[in-house]
Design an enzyme around this catalytic site. Structure first.
Site, PDB file in Angstrom:
ATOM      1  N   CYS A 174       2.317   0.013   6.431  1.00  0.00           N
ATOM      2  CA  CYS A 174       2.429  -0.549   5.082  1.00  0.00           C
ATOM      3  C   CYS A 174       2.259   0.528   4.017  1.00  0.00           C
ATOM      4  O   CYS A 174       1.127   0.900   3.687  1.00  0.00           O
ATOM      5  CB  CYS A 174       1.383  -1.651   4.915  1.00  0.00           C
ATOM      6  SG  CYS A 174       1.357  -2.358   3.263  1.00  0.00           S
ATOM      7  N   CYS A 177       0.303  -0.445   0.955  1.00  0.00           N
ATOM      8  CA  CYS A 177      -1.157  -0.546   1.131  1.00  0.00           C
ATOM      9  C   CYS A 177      -1.795   0.836   1.181  1.00  0.00           C
ATOM     10  O   CYS A 177      -2.844   1.057   0.595  1.00  0.00           O
ATOM     11  CB  CYS A 177      -1.530  -1.235   2.441  1.00  0.00           C
ATOM     12  SG  CYS A 177      -0.511  -2.602   2.902  1.00  0.00           S
ATOM     13  N   ASP A 178      -1.185   1.750   1.910  1.00  0.00           N
ATOM     14  CA  ASP A 178      -1.889   2.981   2.278  1.00  0.00           C
ATOM     15  C   ASP A 178      -1.313   4.253   1.671  1.00  0.00           C
ATOM     16  O   ASP A 178      -1.889   5.331   1.861  1.00  0.00           O
ATOM     17  CB  ASP A 178      -1.891   3.111   3.817  1.00  0.00           C
ATOM     18  CG  ASP A 178      -2.598   1.925   4.467  1.00  0.00           C
ATOM     19  OD1 ASP A 178      -3.551   1.415   3.850  1.00  0.00           O
ATOM     20  OD2 ASP A 178      -2.191   1.508   5.556  1.00  0.00           O
TER      21      ASP A 178
END
Ligand code: NAP
Length: 307
Positions: free
Chosen positions: A131, A134-135
């Site tokens: 992701c 997200c990261d």
């Protein structure tokens, strides 16, 4: 006996819960292993209508859950391990407890596909991610690698150039499934380096509990080399969470539920919503819309049966 059991608590499941709860059907929502679904793994959501400043994904799904609970929806933590949809009432096994229900809404989503390497598994959350949203920001000024050749890989590679010093895009062929426009965007991005006809044999280094490099192999020349990398992003598609319904619900070859019109599956009284059926749009707003459709179908079905 339940009127409605909703399997999955992402955007689709919780929207179905809001609608069926407001129709006084007291839905039971089975949260699944990823409560809140894909949105719970994202950061800022800027394209969900109604939030001009954007909203955090986890907050958005939490709000949906609270909204559903306000009208009487019940959420149960756990996973469906078995389902008997052969006769009514349908029976759903939630980690050993059987629940009986008149209708089922399958909103179990799709989970990220991994390469399947042991080293990859050991490093998930320690430099290996599925992701980018997200990261990505953990890799400010560092070396990033993205694996895949579809739209997801292109989108992630492009997005990750905001953070990384360089982004290597590794794909096993030299033909791409990605759409032309996405490919062109990536081609025009000077920070992205293409590595085609290449597979990943190993992600290093599980012993150091961090990603340090990837061992790559060119499938045409046979050349093998190690490339330094800090953030390793796998973007090779998703697997719909339909294994427990295998042989009962009609799916395509990849496991996505086949729609029988609207939100209907091949079994009357069992409906689909969200990514578990949608291999094209996969958006929070389309999943929410699909949840609404499934809820309205379930309501209509129950009403016709006199409930
Ligand atoms: P996809 O189109 O199925 O592409 C998956 C890619 O991963 C393919 O290039 C495939 O390679 C590669 N792959 C699969 N298994 C692999 C493995 N074990 N090892 C190495 N590579 C592997 O999946 P997606 O990119 O997630 O897209 C899914 C759908 O969502 C598509 O319809 C796409 O258009 C849509 N989508 C759209 C957007 C957008 O328009 N903004 C963004 C994301 C996704 P091969 O080609 O060699 O099989």
């Amino acid at each position: 006996m339940r009127n409605v059991v909703i399997i999955g608590s992402g955007c689709a499941g919780s929207t179905a819960a809001i609608y069926t709860a407001r129709a006084n059907l007291n839905p039971l929502v089975i949260s699944g292993v990823e409560p809140g679904g894909q949105l719970s793994l994202t950061t800022e959501v800027e394209n969900f209508p109604g939030f001009p400043e954007g909203i955090l994904g986890p907050v958005l799904v939490e709000n949906m859950r609270k909204q559903a609970e306000r009208f009487g929806a019940e959420y149960q933590y756990g996973s469906v391990i078995e389902a008997d949809l052969s006769r009514r009432p349908f029976r759903i096994n939630v980690e050993g407890d059987w629940v009986e229900t008149r209708t089922v809404i399958i909103a179990s989503g799709a989970s990220a596909r991994w390469l399947g390497l042991e080293s990859e598994r050991q490093l998930i959350g320690k430099g290996v991610s599925s992701c980018a949203t997200c990261d990505g920001r953990f890799y400010q000024g560092r070396k990033i690698m993205v694996v895949g050749g579809g739209d997801s890989a292109m989108e992630e590679a492009n997005f990750l150039t905001r953070f990384g010093s360089e982004v290597a895009l590794v794909h096993r062929r030299d033909q791409f499934r990605a759409s032309k426009i996405m490919l062109e965007r990536v081609r025009a991005n000077p920070k992205i380096k293409w590595i085609t006809n290449t597979v990943v044999d190993e992600v290093m280094d599980p012993k150091r509990e961090a990603v340090t490099a990837a061992r790559l192999r060119n499938v045409v020349t046979g050349a093998v080399w190690e490339q330094e990398v800090d953030g390793f992003f796998v973007a090779i598609g998703h697997i719909p969470n339909t294994a427990v319904f295998k042989g009962q619900i009609d799916t395509d070859a990849d496991g996505y539920i086949i729609s029988h019109g609207g939100a209907r599956t091949n079994i009357p009284g069992v409906f689909h919503a969200g990514d578990v059926q949608d291999r094209v749009y996969k958006q929070a707003i389309t999943a929410a819309g699909a949840g609404c459709m499934a809820a309205m179908e379930a309501e209509k079905f129950l009403e016709a049966e006199g409930h």
